[in-house]
Design an enzyme around this catalytic site. Structure first.
Site, PDB file in Angstrom:
ATOM      1  N   GLU A 193     -15.355  23.944  42.176  1.00 54.85           N
ATOM      2  CA  GLU A 193     -16.123  23.233  41.148  1.00 54.85           C
ATOM      3  C   GLU A 193     -15.154  22.662  40.117  1.00 54.85           C
ATOM      4  O   GLU A 193     -14.290  23.372  39.594  1.00 54.85           O
ATOM      5  CB  GLU A 193     -17.127  24.190  40.482  1.00 54.85           C
ATOM      6  CG  GLU A 193     -17.971  23.505  39.422  1.00 54.85           C
ATOM      7  CD  GLU A 193     -19.344  24.136  39.217  1.00 54.85           C
ATOM      8  OE1 GLU A 193     -19.753  24.970  40.045  1.00 54.85           O
ATOM      9  OE2 GLU A 193     -20.014  23.773  38.230  1.00 54.85           O
ATOM     10  N   GLU A 198     -27.010  27.439  32.292  1.00 49.88           N
ATOM     11  CA  GLU A 198     -27.064  26.366  33.291  1.00 49.88           C
ATOM     12  C   GLU A 198     -27.710  26.841  34.597  1.00 49.88           C
ATOM     13  O   GLU A 198     -27.211  26.595  35.691  1.00 49.88           O
ATOM     14  CB  GLU A 198     -25.661  25.799  33.540  1.00 49.88           C
ATOM     15  CG  GLU A 198     -25.058  25.183  32.280  1.00 49.88           C
ATOM     16  CD  GLU A 198     -23.736  24.460  32.494  1.00 49.88           C
ATOM     17  OE1 GLU A 198     -23.002  24.818  33.430  1.00 49.88           O
ATOM     18  OE2 GLU A 198     -23.446  23.538  31.705  1.00 49.88           O
ATOM     19  N   ASP A 219     -18.126  21.982  25.110  1.00 52.30           N
ATOM     20  CA  ASP A 219     -17.780  22.203  26.512  1.00 52.30           C
ATOM     21  C   ASP A 219     -16.485  21.473  26.859  1.00 52.30           C
ATOM     22  O   ASP A 219     -16.512  20.508  27.608  1.00 52.30           O
ATOM     23  CB  ASP A 219     -18.936  21.690  27.390  1.00 52.30           C
ATOM     24  CG  ASP A 219     -18.775  22.100  28.842  1.00 52.30           C
ATOM     25  OD1 ASP A 219     -17.831  22.852  29.140  1.00 52.30           O
ATOM     26  OD2 ASP A 219     -19.596  21.667  29.673  1.00 52.30           O
ATOM     27  N   GLU A 247     -11.460  18.515  33.671  1.00 50.92           N
ATOM     28  CA  GLU A 247     -12.797  17.956  33.863  1.00 50.92           C
ATOM     29  C   GLU A 247     -13.070  16.771  32.926  1.00 50.92           C
ATOM     30  O   GLU A 247     -13.543  15.726  33.368  1.00 50.92           O
ATOM     31  CB  GLU A 247     -13.839  19.057  33.638  1.00 50.92           C
ATOM     32  CG  GLU A 247     -15.270  18.563  33.735  1.00 50.92           C
ATOM     33  CD  GLU A 247     -16.306  19.665  33.554  1.00 50.92           C
ATOM     34  OE1 GLU A 247     -15.914  20.830  33.326  1.00 50.92           O
ATOM     35  OE2 GLU A 247     -17.507  19.349  33.641  1.00 50.92           O
TER      36      GLU A 247
HETATM   37  C1  GCV Z   1     -18.684  26.325  36.264  1.00 45.39           C
HETATM   38  C2  GCV Z   1     -19.418  22.788  32.456  1.00 45.39           C
HETATM   39  C3  GCV Z   1     -19.037  22.304  33.823  1.00 45.39           C
HETATM   40  C4  GCV Z   1     -19.608  23.187  34.915  1.00 45.39           C
HETATM   41  C5  GCV Z   1     -19.147  24.619  34.650  1.00 45.39           C
HETATM   42  C6  GCV Z   1     -19.635  25.025  33.268  1.00 45.39           C
HETATM   43  C7  GCV Z   1     -19.211  26.430  32.890  1.00 45.39           C
HETATM   44  O1  GCV Z   1     -20.766  22.596  32.221  1.00 45.39           O
HETATM   45  O2  GCV Z   1     -19.450  20.974  33.981  1.00 45.39           O
HETATM   46  O3  GCV Z   1     -19.159  22.724  36.148  1.00 45.39           O
HETATM   47  O4  GCV Z   1     -19.634  25.500  35.627  1.00 45.39           O
HETATM   48  O5  GCV Z   1     -19.100  24.146  32.318  1.00 45.39           O
HETATM   49  O6  GCV Z   1     -18.270  26.552  32.142  1.00 45.39           O
HETATM   50  O7  GCV Z   1     -19.835  27.383  33.327  1.00 45.39           O
END
Ligand code: GCV
Length: 719
Positions: free
Chosen positions: A180, A306, A385, A413
């Site tokens: 991910e 989430e 984030d 990211e």
């Molecule tokens: C692993 C963000 C990312 C997700 C990630 C999340 C987290 O939202 O886009 O991919 O999930 O952070 O830190 O849990």
């Protein structure tokens, strides 16, 4: 650096040449244990290449004649203080030991003392891990370790836990793939639901981690699904196999677990943390794990976040959930990393009082003091984030009775996805040095290092006894994959290196860390000009985070990225979406009003002086203005520019800076200062960075020109 060998992973900051100074000398290693053997093997490997010798003396064989060297002095002695008497050739080490003396107290379990006396470089430690970290310090020093005398200096990590969190999926996720937010190929652990079985690469990885100061890792994504659940049960052997490979480098393995695992795996009707059967299930799971992996580190949990399951479903708190797991791990010394990344991702955008930035504080601070000693609440460094710029999370200053870890993201990211050069050391350094209670008061590093007990006068008395003083350390989301260069973009290696070094010593200058990385990674070639290479790398990396910020996210605005994959601009992609609203741009102005006076009240989550500094337009730092305030486009910044002109200027400037990076990199190609394969890889990525920077510039400037109707005072072309 030599031309890449496509069949083996790139050596990153541990190429053979980094061991030249050690490998060409006479070394004595004294002590017992797996990590001491690792030290000996590392030195032996270097000696085989560069012609030196190594003797290993355990407690049972300390006589000089039994080392085969007689009274001849060693160049380097790496010794556990408890290893017994040292041979005559190591006399200076005895003196250093005496000077260090029992009166100086025991060394940290990962610490070491380093000195050079009478032509002998001496590393002393009280535990094997200290000797390993000491060896890598000597590697970093290179020839300088064997120059002039050095006074005794004691080294120890500022943060006890320095963990790399892998968002690696065991199964391939239909949307997120094998890793991910991974931008460096597949996982180094898993492929299509099974272990990848590349032991050499995992061992090399552990070596790299130890050499930059890390001591722990999770091996699976915090979003736990499918086969990953079973790492707790019938696939535990896969985890044990990884633990066996990384143990010799002092790396402990942790697992991300699904809060609802008892339901998912064994059909229990509930995952309620207060349910007896659920608690027994976790206790059994922990017993099984420690029966297989005695030095297992613990669990990491993303709960009620989430879409992941968590205690809310059962009317329980995050403390209830975390403590249940903590109780299961406590008999074995394990810890729970419980993530504070909890927010409503199904927001109604019409409700202007909902503010994602507030969420972690609102959920967690009422629970301060209610977590077990072996729970670490893991807080993302900003309230949002991992955006390009955010203020430091106020949670880090608001839970004096809880062990806190700060989480940073090496996987890029939101910072160019390892197609853009973006050295994050300066950003993390700012976070770790941030003083939430104002100058002269404890920093974030002190909070997560456990030494900030005067940070907030409301800290409960005697909290040292609760284990809070241990701090929770640093967690870094990995940027590593099965790519030859580990990180996709070869220069992104510097981010992982910096995370480890800053976790060990948060006060380090991130540009000095970059120099360390350059010195280790890029062997000076006989013909090339090393200053040209160093100058080029600094020109590309030093300011790259701010350059990225310039052509992407002005003044603290976040999330103007394409939804889903998060690469490239989409100004309104997330605006008025269920995930949050991030800039509120209209024809009159831009920014989010988070003041106490007229906004969401988020500024009130900070202690003074920041609560007031962020609240006031007069004192809010320019770079965070739009995070805290909604202002007209013609608002004048402290810099003297208006908001709208700042947006135009920084975007044009950012593109120009990337173009200059491209030119600088081109120039070193013919000099052969780096191997052609690496040069080509960086060239290709820089071309994409330039394309993308232009796209960001066009998109953002056009959007704000249209919205505001205010022309660029410099009359540049905006589409
Ligand atoms: C692993 C963000 C990312 C997700 C990630 C999340 C987290 O939202 O886009 O991919 O999930 O952070 O830190 O849990």
């Amino acid at each position: 650096m030599t031309t890449a060998d496509p069949t083996s992973p790139h050596p990153a900051w541990l190429p053979p040449a980094a061991f030249r100074a050690i490998g060409s000398r006479q070394t004595l290693v004294c002590g017992d244990g797996t990590l001491v053997e690792t030290v000996r093997d590392e030195v032996a490997r270097a000696c085989a290449r560069f012609g030196g010798t190594v003797q290993h003396s355990t407690g049972a064989a300390t006589e000089p004649e039994r080392t085969g060297v007689g009274a001849r002095p060693y160049d380097l002695v790496l010794a556990l203080r408890a290893a017994g008497s040292l041979p005559a050739g190591a006399a200076p080490a005895v003196e250093v030991g005496r000077e260090l003396g029992p009166d100086r107290g025991g060394l940290d379990p990962e610490g070491f003392a380093l000195a050079r006396r009478d032509g002998v470089t001496v590393v002393l430690a009280d535990a094997p891990a200290g000797l390993l970290y000491g060896l890598f310090e000597v590697v970093r020093l290179g020839a300088a370790a064997f120059d002039a005398d050095r006074a005794v200096r004691v080294h120890s990590p500022a943060l006890r836990l320095r963990l790399v969190s892998h968002w690696d999926n065991v199964d391939v996720h239909p949307v997120m793939g094998q890793v991910e937010r991974g931008y460096a190929g597949g996982s180094i652990f898993w492929r299509d639901g099974a272990p990848i079985g590349d032991s050499d690469r995992i061992r090399e990885y552990a070596r790299l981690l130890a050499a930059c100061g890390m001591n722990a890792m999770t091996v699976n994504n915090v979003n736990v699904h499918g086969t990953a659940n079973r790492l707790l049960t019938d696939r535990l052997g896969d985890v044990a196999a990884i633990a066996d490979l990384v143990r010799p480098y002092g790396i402990r393995v942790h697992l991300s677990v699904n809060f609802a695992a008892p339901v998912a795996l064994d059909g229990l009707h509930t995952a309620d943390p207060l349910d007896r059967d659920v608690r027994a299930w976790w206790a059994r799971a922990a017993g099984r794990i420690y029966g297989t992996i005695p030095d297992f580190g613990g669990f990491m949990v993303k709960a009620d976040s989430e879409g992941q399951p968590g205690p809310y479903r059962y009317g329980r708190t995050h403390a209830d959930g975390a403590n249940m797991l903590a109780d299961a791990l406590a008999p074995y010394g394990g810890v729970v990393h419980w993530r504070a990344f909890v927010y409503n991702h199904r927001q109604d955008w019409r409700d202007r009082s909902t503010d994602r930035a507030r969420a972690a504080y609102d959920h967690f601070t009422p629970l301060d003091g209610r977590f077990r000693d072996n729970v670490i609440v893991q807080v993302k460094h900003g309230p949002m984030d991992f955006q390009t710029r955010e203020p430091v999370s106020p949670v880090l200053a608001a839970m004096p009775g809880t062990r806190l870890a700060v989480e940073v993201q090496a996987t890029q990211e939101y910072t160019g996805q390892q197609r853009h050069v973006c050295y994050l050391g300066p950003w993390w350094s700012e976070v770790l040095r941030f003083a939430p209670w104002g100058p002269g008061r404890p920093t974030v590093a002190a909070v997560v290092g456990g030494s900030s007990r005067d940070g907030d006068r409301t800290a409960p008395a005697g909290d040292d006894d609760r284990g809070v003083s241990a701090g929770g350390g640093l967690v870094v989301v990995s940027n590593v994959g099965a790519d030859h260069y580990w990180t996709g973009h070869p220069l992104a290696q510097a981010n992982l290196y910096a995370a480890g070094r800053l976790g060990w010593a948060p006060d380090l200058d991130p540009l000095a860390v970059l120099d360390e990385w350059i010195d280790l990674t890029f062997t000076p070639s006989a013909t090339g000009d090393p200053d040209l290479l160093r100058g080029t790398l600094h020109a590309l990396l030093d300011d790259s985070w701010r350059t990225y910020e310039r052509y992407t996210a002005p003044l603290g605005v976040g999330f103007m990225v394409a939804p889903g994959h998060h690469y490239g601009p989409d100004v309104d992609g997330y605006e008025y979406s269920r995930w949050g609203t991030y800039h509120f741009a209209d024809r009159d102005g831009v920014g989010v009003d988070r003041t106490r006076a007229t906004g969401t009240g988020f500024t009130g989550q900070y202690p003074q002086p920041w609560a007031d500094r962020y609240e006031s337009l007069d004192t809010c730092p320019d770079e965070l203005l739009l995070f805290f305030h909604h202002v007209p486009y013609q608002h004048v910044l402290h810099s003297g520019s208006t908001v709208i002109q700042h947006i135009y200027d920084t975007h044009f400037a950012g593109v120009e800076q990337v173009a200059e990076m491209v030119r600088r990199w081109e120039r070193i190609g013919p000099a052969g200062l780096v191997g052609p394969a690496l040069h080509a890889r960086v060239t290709e990525r820089l071309a994409e960075q330039l394309r993308s920077a232009r796209q960001w510039c066009d998109t953002i400037n056009t959007y704000f020109l249209r919205k505001s109707g205010v022309p660029d005072v410099r009359g540049r072309r905006i589409h």
